[in-house]
Design a protein around this motif. Structure first.
Motif, PDB file in Angstrom:
ATOM      1  N   GLN A   2       0.842  -1.188   0.000  1.00 23.29           N
ATOM      2  CA  GLN A   2       0.000   0.000   0.000  1.00 23.29           C
ATOM      3  C   GLN A   2       0.880   1.241   0.000  1.00 23.29           C
ATOM      4  O   GLN A   2       1.891   1.280   0.689  1.00 23.29           O
ATOM      5  CB  GLN A   2      -0.912  -0.003   1.223  1.00 23.29           C
ATOM      6  CG  GLN A   2      -1.955  -1.117   1.193  1.00 23.29           C
ATOM      7  CD  GLN A   2      -2.894  -1.074   2.371  1.00 23.29           C
ATOM      8  OE1 GLN A   2      -2.507  -0.648   3.456  1.00 23.29           O
ATOM      9  NE2 GLN A   2      -4.121  -1.511   2.168  1.00 23.29           N
ATOM     10  N   GLN A   4       1.005   5.561   0.249  1.00 23.00           N
ATOM     11  CA  GLN A   4       0.321   6.743   0.756  1.00 23.00           C
ATOM     12  C   GLN A   4       1.140   7.967   0.365  1.00 23.00           C
ATOM     13  O   GLN A   4       2.240   8.168   0.876  1.00 23.00           O
ATOM     14  CB  GLN A   4       0.184   6.667   2.269  1.00 23.00           C
ATOM     15  CG  GLN A   4      -0.505   7.856   2.909  1.00 23.00           C
ATOM     16  CD  GLN A   4      -2.004   7.805   2.769  1.00 23.00           C
ATOM     17  OE1 GLN A   4      -2.599   6.735   2.674  1.00 23.00           O
ATOM     18  NE2 GLN A   4      -2.642   8.957   2.720  1.00 23.00           N
ATOM     19  N   SER A   6       1.774  12.068   0.069  1.00 21.28           N
ATOM     20  CA  SER A   6       1.459  13.283   0.827  1.00 21.28           C
ATOM     21  C   SER A   6       2.443  14.378   0.451  1.00 21.28           C
ATOM     22  O   SER A   6       3.428  14.135  -0.246  1.00 21.28           O
ATOM     23  CB  SER A   6       1.525  13.007   2.330  1.00 21.28           C
ATOM     24  OG  SER A   6       2.829  12.612   2.701  1.00 21.28           O
ATOM     25  N   CYS A  21       6.055   9.462  -0.348  1.00 21.13           N
ATOM     26  CA  CYS A  21       5.267   8.273  -0.647  1.00 21.13           C
ATOM     27  C   CYS A  21       5.680   7.202   0.347  1.00 21.13           C
ATOM     28  O   CYS A  21       6.779   6.648   0.249  1.00 21.13           O
ATOM     29  CB  CYS A  21       5.518   7.821  -2.082  1.00 21.13           C
ATOM     30  SG  CYS A  21       4.574   6.356  -2.571  1.00 21.13           S
ATOM     31  N   TYR A  91       0.870  11.283  -8.341  1.00 25.62           N
ATOM     32  CA  TYR A  91       0.675   9.923  -7.867  1.00 25.62           C
ATOM     33  C   TYR A  91       2.016   9.221  -7.754  1.00 25.62           C
ATOM     34  O   TYR A  91       2.862   9.338  -8.656  1.00 25.62           O
ATOM     35  CB  TYR A  91      -0.191   9.123  -8.836  1.00 25.62           C
ATOM     36  CG  TYR A  91      -1.589   9.645  -9.020  1.00 25.62           C
ATOM     37  CD1 TYR A  91      -1.882  10.590  -9.997  1.00 25.62           C
ATOM     38  CD2 TYR A  91      -2.635   9.184  -8.218  1.00 25.62           C
ATOM     39  CE1 TYR A  91      -3.162  11.070 -10.164  1.00 25.62           C
ATOM     40  CE2 TYR A  91      -3.918   9.658  -8.380  1.00 25.62           C
ATOM     41  CZ  TYR A  91      -4.183  10.595  -9.361  1.00 25.62           C
ATOM     42  OH  TYR A  91      -5.466  11.072  -9.524  1.00 25.62           O
ATOM     43  N   TRP A 113      -0.373   1.762  -6.615  1.00 25.99           N
ATOM     44  CA  TRP A 113      -0.532   3.204  -6.757  1.00 25.99           C
ATOM     45  C   TRP A 113      -1.022   3.833  -5.463  1.00 25.99           C
ATOM     46  O   TRP A 113      -1.861   3.254  -4.762  1.00 25.99           O
ATOM     47  CB  TRP A 113      -1.532   3.513  -7.882  1.00 25.99           C
ATOM     48  CG  TRP A 113      -0.999   3.192  -9.233  1.00 25.99           C
ATOM     49  CD1 TRP A 113      -0.941   1.962  -9.834  1.00 25.99           C
ATOM     50  CD2 TRP A 113      -0.408   4.109 -10.155  1.00 25.99           C
ATOM     51  NE1 TRP A 113      -0.349   2.064 -11.072  1.00 25.99           N
ATOM     52  CE2 TRP A 113      -0.022   3.368 -11.294  1.00 25.99           C
ATOM     53  CE3 TRP A 113      -0.171   5.481 -10.131  1.00 25.99           C
ATOM     54  CZ2 TRP A 113       0.590   3.962 -12.405  1.00 25.99           C
ATOM     55  CZ3 TRP A 113       0.436   6.072 -11.225  1.00 25.99           C
ATOM     56  CH2 TRP A 113       0.810   5.317 -12.352  1.00 25.99           C
ATOM     57  N   GLY A 114      -0.516   5.025  -5.185  1.00 28.76           N
ATOM     58  CA  GLY A 114      -1.031   5.805  -4.080  1.00 28.76           C
ATOM     59  C   GLY A 114      -2.258   6.596  -4.519  1.00 28.76           C
ATOM     60  O   GLY A 114      -2.656   6.566  -5.691  1.00 28.76           O
ATOM     61  N   GLN A 115      -2.843   7.319  -3.605  1.00 30.95           N
ATOM     62  CA  GLN A 115      -4.118   7.983  -3.862  1.00 30.95           C
ATOM     63  C   GLN A 115      -3.979   9.337  -4.540  1.00 30.95           C
ATOM     64  O   GLN A 115      -4.969   9.887  -4.975  1.00 30.95           O
ATOM     65  CB  GLN A 115      -4.902   8.158  -2.556  1.00 30.95           C
ATOM     66  CG  GLN A 115      -4.510   9.370  -1.725  1.00 30.95           C
ATOM     67  CD  GLN A 115      -3.152   9.233  -1.057  1.00 30.95           C
ATOM     68  OE1 GLN A 115      -2.405   8.273  -1.229  1.00 30.95           O
ATOM     69  NE2 GLN A 115      -2.805  10.240  -0.261  1.00 30.95           N
ATOM     70  N   GLY A 116      -2.788   9.880  -4.623  1.00 31.38           N
ATOM     71  CA  GLY A 116      -2.606  11.180  -5.273  1.00 31.38           C
ATOM     72  C   GLY A 116      -2.598  12.326  -4.286  1.00 31.38           C
ATOM     73  O   GLY A 116      -3.293  12.299  -3.256  1.00 31.38           O
ATOM     74  N   THR A 117      -1.794  13.333  -4.597  1.00 28.77           N
ATOM     75  CA  THR A 117      -1.722  14.532  -3.781  1.00 28.77           C
ATOM     76  C   THR A 117      -1.673  15.739  -4.719  1.00 28.77           C
ATOM     77  O   THR A 117      -0.948  15.743  -5.711  1.00 28.77           O
ATOM     78  CB  THR A 117      -0.511  14.496  -2.822  1.00 28.77           C
ATOM     79  OG1 THR A 117      -0.514  15.643  -1.977  1.00 28.77           O
ATOM     80  CG2 THR A 117       0.819  14.420  -3.568  1.00 28.77           C
TER      81      THR A 117
END
Length: 123
Positions: A2, A4, A6, A21, A91, A113-117
């Motif tokens: 996972q 994340q 930011s 990340c 991302y 993939w992360g959720q995007g910032t």
């Protein structure tokens, strides 16, 4: 694995930002992509940790740097001299294997993939 992402925010042209990340496990290929509404996801930077190589889009070369902290399972994107055209959702993406050179810029190379910032650069 996972991821994340930011660190995004609103800055002025010429400012710097560092995106982070955080990963739940070790990865051997990591990349940053960005996307603005209505456009395809665009490659920004990648690192093939197994090959100890980094790769950048021409538009960010010399301004952005990808790096990692193994102890924290974190990957960073240091962005300097930001421009309004750098505004996008960023991302992070990762692969459990070190990608082949010809595949580092392809989003399909990365399974995680992360959720995007959001990064917004004002002029």
């Amino acid at each position: 694995v996972q991821l994340q992402a930011s660190g995004g925010g609103l800055v002025q042209a010429g400012d710097s930002l560092r995106l982070s990340c955080a990963s739940s496990g070790r990865t051997y290929g990591t990349a940053w992509f960005r996307q603005i509404p209505g456009k395809e996801r665009e490659f920004v930077a990648a690192a093939r940790w197994g090959h100890r190589s980094t790769h950048y889009a021409d538009s960010v070369k010399g301004r952005f740097t990808i790096s990692r902290d193994n102890a924290k399972n974190a990957v960073y994107l240091q962005m300097n001299s930001l421009k309004p055209e750098d505004s996008a959702v960023y991302y992070c993406a990762a692969s459990l294997t070190s990608p082949i050179l010809s595949a580092v810029r392809d989003p399909q190379t990365y399974a995680y993939w992360g959720q995007g910032t959001q990064v917004t650069v004002s002029s």
